[in-house]
Design a protein around this motif. Structure first.
Motif, PDB file in Angstrom:
ATOM      1  N   LEU A  74       3.294 -10.988  -2.443  1.00  0.00           N
ATOM      2  CA  LEU A  74       3.915 -10.287  -1.322  1.00  0.00           C
ATOM      3  C   LEU A  74       4.551  -9.023  -1.878  1.00  0.00           C
ATOM      4  O   LEU A  74       4.722  -8.871  -3.097  1.00  0.00           O
ATOM      5  CB  LEU A  74       4.997 -11.157  -0.665  1.00  0.00           C
ATOM      6  N   LEU A  75       4.889  -8.107  -0.997  1.00  0.00           N
ATOM      7  CA  LEU A  75       5.610  -6.914  -1.447  1.00  0.00           C
ATOM      8  C   LEU A  75       6.596  -6.462  -0.385  1.00  0.00           C
ATOM      9  O   LEU A  75       6.497  -6.863   0.792  1.00  0.00           O
ATOM     10  CB  LEU A  75       4.649  -5.757  -1.755  1.00  0.00           C
ATOM     11  N   SER A  76       7.510  -5.618  -0.829  1.00  0.00           N
ATOM     12  CA  SER A  76       8.321  -4.821   0.097  1.00  0.00           C
ATOM     13  C   SER A  76       7.976  -3.371  -0.163  1.00  0.00           C
ATOM     14  O   SER A  76       8.379  -2.798  -1.188  1.00  0.00           O
ATOM     15  CB  SER A  76       9.820  -5.046  -0.140  1.00  0.00           C
ATOM     16  N   GLY A  77       7.148  -2.802   0.732  1.00  0.00           N
ATOM     17  CA  GLY A  77       6.863  -1.371   0.623  1.00  0.00           C
ATOM     18  C   GLY A  77       8.093  -0.610   1.097  1.00  0.00           C
ATOM     19  O   GLY A  77       9.138  -1.210   1.392  1.00  0.00           O
ATOM     20  N   GLY A  78       8.010   0.677   1.200  1.00  0.00           N
ATOM     21  CA  GLY A  78       9.153   1.481   1.638  1.00  0.00           C
ATOM     22  C   GLY A  78       9.661   0.967   2.989  1.00  0.00           C
ATOM     23  O   GLY A  78       8.869   0.633   3.865  1.00  0.00           O
ATOM     24  N   ASP A  79      10.958   0.877   3.158  1.00  0.00           N
ATOM     25  CA  ASP A  79      11.609   0.445   4.413  1.00  0.00           C
ATOM     26  C   ASP A  79      11.355  -1.013   4.742  1.00  0.00           C
ATOM     27  O   ASP A  79      11.639  -1.455   5.863  1.00  0.00           O
ATOM     28  CB  ASP A  79      11.148   1.321   5.597  1.00  0.00           C
ATOM     29  N   LYS A 218       0.978   3.935 -12.573  1.00  0.00           N
ATOM     30  CA  LYS A 218       0.349   4.490 -11.381  1.00  0.00           C
ATOM     31  C   LYS A 218       0.389   6.010 -11.418  1.00  0.00           C
ATOM     32  O   LYS A 218       1.132   6.576 -12.227  1.00  0.00           O
ATOM     33  CB  LYS A 218       1.048   3.942 -10.122  1.00  0.00           C
ATOM     34  N   HIS A 219      -0.468   6.705 -10.618  1.00  0.00           N
ATOM     35  CA  HIS A 219      -1.575   6.188  -9.810  1.00  0.00           C
ATOM     36  C   HIS A 219      -2.859   6.688 -10.470  1.00  0.00           C
ATOM     37  O   HIS A 219      -3.000   7.910 -10.684  1.00  0.00           O
ATOM     38  CB  HIS A 219      -1.496   6.744  -8.395  1.00  0.00           C
ATOM     39  N   PHE A 220      -3.687   5.735 -10.796  1.00  0.00           N
ATOM     40  CA  PHE A 220      -4.876   6.059 -11.608  1.00  0.00           C
ATOM     41  C   PHE A 220      -5.992   6.643 -10.744  1.00  0.00           C
ATOM     42  O   PHE A 220      -6.466   5.951  -9.839  1.00  0.00           O
ATOM     43  CB  PHE A 220      -5.373   4.764 -12.288  1.00  0.00           C
ATOM     44  N   ILE A 273      -2.069  -1.953 -13.009  1.00  0.00           N
ATOM     45  CA  ILE A 273      -2.291  -0.517 -12.819  1.00  0.00           C
ATOM     46  C   ILE A 273      -2.708  -0.308 -11.367  1.00  0.00           C
ATOM     47  O   ILE A 273      -3.446  -1.114 -10.796  1.00  0.00           O
ATOM     48  CB  ILE A 273      -3.382   0.017 -13.785  1.00  0.00           C
ATOM     49  N   MET A 274      -2.190   0.784 -10.756  1.00  0.00           N
ATOM     50  CA  MET A 274      -2.471   1.070  -9.349  1.00  0.00           C
ATOM     51  C   MET A 274      -3.369   2.287  -9.220  1.00  0.00           C
ATOM     52  O   MET A 274      -2.976   3.391  -9.623  1.00  0.00           O
ATOM     53  CB  MET A 274      -1.153   1.323  -8.595  1.00  0.00           C
ATOM     54  N   PRO A 275      -4.599   2.116  -8.696  1.00  0.00           N
ATOM     55  CA  PRO A 275      -5.451   3.284  -8.462  1.00  0.00           C
ATOM     56  C   PRO A 275      -4.811   4.210  -7.428  1.00  0.00           C
ATOM     57  O   PRO A 275      -4.040   3.773  -6.577  1.00  0.00           O
ATOM     58  CB  PRO A 275      -6.744   2.681  -7.923  1.00  0.00           C
ATOM     59  N   SER A 308      -4.375  -2.328  -5.423  1.00  0.00           N
ATOM     60  CA  SER A 308      -4.625  -1.087  -4.655  1.00  0.00           C
ATOM     61  C   SER A 308      -3.308  -0.484  -4.206  1.00  0.00           C
ATOM     62  O   SER A 308      -2.263  -1.143  -4.212  1.00  0.00           O
ATOM     63  CB  SER A 308      -5.446  -1.422  -3.405  1.00  0.00           C
ATOM     64  N   ASP A 309      -3.365   0.766  -3.780  1.00  0.00           N
ATOM     65  CA  ASP A 309      -2.191   1.337  -3.131  1.00  0.00           C
ATOM     66  C   ASP A 309      -2.179   0.851  -1.679  1.00  0.00           C
ATOM     67  O   ASP A 309      -3.120   0.197  -1.211  1.00  0.00           O
ATOM     68  CB  ASP A 309      -2.228   2.882  -3.230  1.00  0.00           C
ATOM     69  N   TRP A 310      -1.142   1.202  -0.948  1.00  0.00           N
ATOM     70  CA  TRP A 310      -0.855   0.719   0.415  1.00  0.00           C
ATOM     71  C   TRP A 310      -2.030   1.001   1.374  1.00  0.00           C
ATOM     72  O   TRP A 310      -2.268   2.153   1.750  1.00  0.00           O
ATOM     73  CB  TRP A 310       0.409   1.409   0.913  1.00  0.00           C
TER      74      TRP A 310
END
Ligand code: GLC
Length: 615
Positions: A74-79, A218-220, A273-275, A308-310
């Motif tokens: 799980l994640l907490s993205g911005g906000d 990040k970000h690759f 690593i995050m593309p 992956s990114d968001w």
């Protein structure tokens, strides 16, 4: 040419100081592949696909979905704060609740919970907020950057979270980019030396230690090298800027500038690593097999996993199923969905059943994820993946703030100091302070602070604004007066005008003009008209164009986005600490120069990369 020779020597010295971070064996090499294979062999296809699925907690339709979809992360993205509030307690209770559900699954594999702790545990009320990376880059101090990451990791683990989407080791090249401040600086050397220091600080010497978190380089690759006008507008219909845009260089040129930070992070044992959202000559990184598999996993030998990114795979060609197929085939291992996870889960499963994605690719992805979870100690018998009460006592503590204070001191860059205006005497009769960023915590912490975009004014608890730090530093007999516009300053002995930017993040910070605001310029002019020494402090996420004030200042300090510990700026202004900061970015003379970088042939910035005066 002498400056470049000196720079080369300086960089080599800094690089050798960083070697210890590179020499450290990767935690991924310590994992028993036998144990990983044994667990993988027990897993159903559903459970494997669950491990590859990351969901933002705000999109979780039902907490039972953690078991239903065998979620691995799980994640907490911005906000994406806890529903109840934003305190240490609310964060800890939320994350613990999710982990308790993960332990009810058949294989009891704990969750990876990810967050953008990019300058301290910046989402949480009361956390210590460090200078953003552009300022940390000006310290050139690998040990300090490692220490800052260690403190951040401790505050992250206090909340039960075990993964930060940091450090950003991309190299910002065009200062109009809204993420310029998230990078350490514009040269590959700086990414290569400071990136591994941050990785070592986050992951510790033992990734399974209770104060370690999984890091994410990040970000690759090439997030900071995009072309103006190819970006994703902040608001549909607006002009496109740089963020998430297209990099239009040869692969050789891309490797020279943007690869060293990632190579060093892999050397230092980074676990994820995050593309990048961006593309290379039209090919989106999130779906580029040559970049993700051949280069990163093959040539660099990266053994961790790619996240992956968001919702980044949604930008790939075709319908959602085509996007999933392209991304996973290219080498993505875990997808930050982050919302429509039932569709992702179902369609990835269909792709495997229809043999459009070979089971071997799924097994490779899950092996990488499990390898990291083993290295983090999550699979130890009776491991308890919960927030750590013993660490909560030190959350936002004075000891942690001292580390941030030192980072602020060392990140200050003295750009101009006519007639030894600085350091100012602490015993002056009267000092006038002016400018929009003098008494504004939100402006000095910048984006990615409590909220995604950050916000002006009182954004968090704790810390000191620059104005209050100045008041705390001068003698009791010194009168300090403040006005936003610099009026009512008659009779002052010196003026400090604190200017710069208001908070922004990502594409919201793409700007085609980096001049100071009219109000900032006017405040400088007003104080200058008093005929007293004028010190200008720039609180910003990047260099700003100073042509309108340059001849009205006696001294200039680049304070960057110093975070909560504003005392560090006052320490430099009044000589408690002599400035040592060196520019991590070239300072352009005009908007025509905004993508000027060290190493350019015709290199004539206002202040050069590596420049910084002292007392
Ligand atoms: C954002 C950013 C990335 C961040 C992720 C999760 O869009 O591009 O840096 O880690 O989403 O918040």
């Amino acid at each position: 040419m002498k400056i470049f020779k000196a720079l080369k020597i300086f960089t080599a010295v800094v690089f050798f100081l960083t070697l210890p971070f590179l020499a450290q064996a990767s935690p991924l090499d310590q994992v028993s592949e036998k144990d990983v294979r044994a667990l993988l062999s027990k897993m159903t296809l559903d459970e494997k696909i669950g491990q590859m699925t990351q969901v933002d907690h705000k999109s979780l339709k039902d907490i039972n979905d953690i078991e239903k979809y065998h979620l691995g992360s799980l994640l907490s993205g911005g906000d994406s704060d806890p529903n109840g509030g934003n305190s240490l307690k609310e964060w800890s209770e939320m994350v613990d609740r999710f982990q308790r559900r993960a332990l009810k699954t058949r294989l009891k594999i704990p969750l990876l919970y990810g967050i953008d702790a990019v300058h301290g545990h910046n989402n949480v009320m009361g956390a210590v907020v460090f200078p953003h990376n552009i300022g940390m880059g000006c310290t050139r101090n690998s040990q300090l950057i490692k220490k800052a990451a260690e403190v951040t990791a401790e505050e992250v683990r206090a909340t039960g979270i075990n993964w930060t989407f940091a450090p950003m080791v991309g190299v910002p090249r065009d200062k109009r980019w809204g993420r310029t401040y998230e990078g350490f600086g514009e040269s590959p050397e700086i990414a290569r030396t400071l990136g591994p220091a941050a990785v070592s600080g986050f992951q510790g010497s033992d990734l399974a230690a209770k104060t370690s978190v999984l890091a994410c380089a990040k970000h690759f690759i090439g997030d900071g090298g995009t072309t103006w006008g190819t970006g994703k507008p902040a608001i549909a219909g607006n002009a496109a800027g740089l963020d998430q845009g297209d990099v239009r260089v040869t692969e050789a040129a891309l490797r020279e500038i943007q690869l060293p930070g990632f190579a060093a992070a892999v050397e230092a044992g980074v676990g994820s690593i995050m593309p990048s959202f961006s593309s290379l000559n039209g090919s989106k990184c999130s779906g580029d097999k040559h970049l993700l598999t051949d280069l990163l996993k093959g040539e660099l030998g990266f053994k961790g996993f790619l996240i992956s990114d968001w919702a980044a795979i949604n930008d790939l060609p075709g319908d959602y199923k085509n996007q999933i197929e392209q991304a996973i085939t290219a080498g993505l291992d875990m997808v930050m969905v982050p919302d429509k996870y039932p569709a992702f889960y179902t369609q990835l499963k269909e792709l495997v059943e229809q043999k459009r994605i070979p089971l071997s690719r799924i097994n490779d992805a899950v092996t990488r994820i499990l390898r990291v979870k083993f290295a983090m100690g999550l699979m130890q018998k009776n491991y308890r993946p919960f927030s750590d009460q013993s660490l909560q006592k030190r959350f936002g503590s004075l000891a942690h703030r001292q580390v941030a204070l030192q980072a602020v001191r060392e990140s200050q860059v003295l750009l101009k100091n006519n007639n030894k205006t600085l350091p100012l005497s602490k015993g002056l009769k009267r000092i006038v302070v002016a400018g929009a960023n003098a008494d504004n915590m939100g402006n000095q912490t910048g984006g990615w602070t409590v909220s995604w975009q950050g916000k002006s004014d009182d954004i968090t608890k704790g810390g000191t604004t620059l104005l209050n730090a100045i008041k705390d530093t001068v003698a009791k007999t010194t009168e300090v007066t403040f006005s936003l516009d610099g009026t009512e300053a008659k009779g002052a002995d010196a003026g400090i005008v604190i200017v710069g930017e208001t908070p922004y993040a990502e594409m919201f910070g793409d700007r085609d003009d980096l001049h100071l605001s009219e109000a900032d310029v006017k405040a400088v002019q007003t104080v200058k008209a008093l005929g007293i020494p004028v010190v200008v402090v720039i609180v910003s996420g990047r260099p700003m164009i100073l042509d309108q004030i340059l001849d009205k200042t006696d001294a200039i300090v680049a304070a960057w986005l110093p975070g909560t510990e504003g005392q560090g700026v006052a320490d430099v202004l009044f000589g408690n600490f002599h400035p040592t900061g060196k520019l991590s970015v070239s300072w352009p003379r005009s908007m025509k120069q905004v993508s000027i970088n060290v190493g350019d042939v015709a290199y004539d910035p206002l202040y050069a990369y590596g420049f910084g005066l002292t007392y």
